[in-house]
Design an enzyme around this catalytic site. Sequence first.
Site, PDB file in Angstrom:
ATOM      1  N   HIS A 116      -7.845  -5.307  -0.986  1.00  0.00           N
ATOM      2  CA  HIS A 116      -6.602  -4.595  -0.688  1.00  0.00           C
ATOM      3  C   HIS A 116      -5.907  -5.196   0.536  1.00  0.00           C
ATOM      4  O   HIS A 116      -6.496  -5.324   1.604  1.00  0.00           O
ATOM      5  CB  HIS A 116      -6.915  -3.117  -0.433  1.00  0.00           C
ATOM      6  CG  HIS A 116      -5.720  -2.267  -0.144  1.00  0.00           C
ATOM      7  ND1 HIS A 116      -4.765  -1.971  -1.091  1.00  0.00           N
ATOM      8  CD2 HIS A 116      -5.321  -1.641   0.993  1.00  0.00           C
ATOM      9  CE1 HIS A 116      -3.839  -1.193  -0.556  1.00  0.00           C
ATOM     10  NE2 HIS A 116      -4.152  -0.986   0.705  1.00  0.00           N
ATOM     11  N   SER A 165       0.831  -1.201   0.000  1.00  0.00           N
ATOM     12  CA  SER A 165       0.000   0.000   0.000  1.00  0.00           C
ATOM     13  C   SER A 165       0.870   1.257   0.000  1.00  0.00           C
ATOM     14  O   SER A 165       1.653   1.456  -0.922  1.00  0.00           O
ATOM     15  CB  SER A 165      -0.957  -0.041   1.198  1.00  0.00           C
ATOM     16  OG  SER A 165      -1.982   0.905   1.045  1.00  0.00           O
ATOM     17  N   ASP A 217      -9.510  -4.193  -5.205  1.00  0.00           N
ATOM     18  CA  ASP A 217      -8.848  -3.048  -4.571  1.00  0.00           C
ATOM     19  C   ASP A 217      -9.026  -1.824  -5.471  1.00  0.00           C
ATOM     20  O   ASP A 217      -8.838  -1.916  -6.691  1.00  0.00           O
ATOM     21  CB  ASP A 217      -7.363  -3.386  -4.406  1.00  0.00           C
ATOM     22  CG  ASP A 217      -6.548  -2.305  -3.743  1.00  0.00           C
ATOM     23  OD1 ASP A 217      -7.133  -1.291  -3.305  1.00  0.00           O
ATOM     24  OD2 ASP A 217      -5.316  -2.480  -3.665  1.00  0.00           O
TER      25      ASP A 217
END
Length: 303
Positions: free
Chosen positions: A275, A163, A243
């Site tokens: 995600h 991320s 995601d």
Amino acid sequence: MAERDDDVAHEFPFFRVHKDGRVVVFRPPTEKIPPCDDPITGVRSKDAIVSAEPPVSVRIFLPKITDPSRKLPVLLYIHGGGFCMQSAFSRQYHSYVATVVAEANVIAVSVEYGLFPDRPIPACYEDSWAALQWIASHAGRSGPESWLNNHADFERVFVGGDSAGGNITHTVVGRAGKVGLSGLKIVGAVLMHPFFGGTVDDHMWMYMCPENEGLQDRRMKPAVEDLKRLGCERVLVFAAEKDHLFESGRNYVRELKKSGWGGEAELVENWGSEHCFHIIGNPREGKAEDLLQKLVSFIKRDS
């Protein structure tokens, strides 16, 4: 004090900003756990200070040593959390990095970088770069950390994160390619569900980074010249279908291949997945186990 709608100046996915300047992050502060040794896997961990000012620390993980003469690759791990949450010392990230260390037989240095709002962006980039420089300072076998002095192979260094950490990974490895970093060789970079520009998160990132270049900021939207001089040989990118950052990872690989960079880039698409599912759930179950083994193979290749 009760909050009123007219008190709010900005509302973002991870936090709101009040007109008096207060920032309220929606998730509670992350619970941090101390380093520990795992009697089952043999993985040991301890913390070290990279810099007192600005404050940068790391958690170091050492796998079970069966052959002291064999040098091990090093992974600089950069956690996710939207640049404003999570920690290298959280239970989630401690557990995940320890699992990677046990499976890949790698030394890991997980960096505790500065988070917004206490330390706005670019603190995260600068702190992660400082951690990589700190690792390089051990190349002469006389650094402050004995585990790196005694066991690290500085010709096999990896940088990776998920991320926000995937985004930071790009900037750190790009900086290494631009300015150089003596003492170590970055073999590979791993970007797991990375954030890049082109999503609803763009304006949130720009708010967290007061000095920015708008929607074309190179840390959000990597420039061709930055991709071309990426300072590693191999890149592995994971993108999760469900995601909202799915296209971020896919576009990154496409642009990297078009840039003229001479390395090897691979995209792994996690179909049907959310995600950072591998961090949230059990890393040894189902699709998370598949991702883990792909990451491990990437690190262990050519070893």
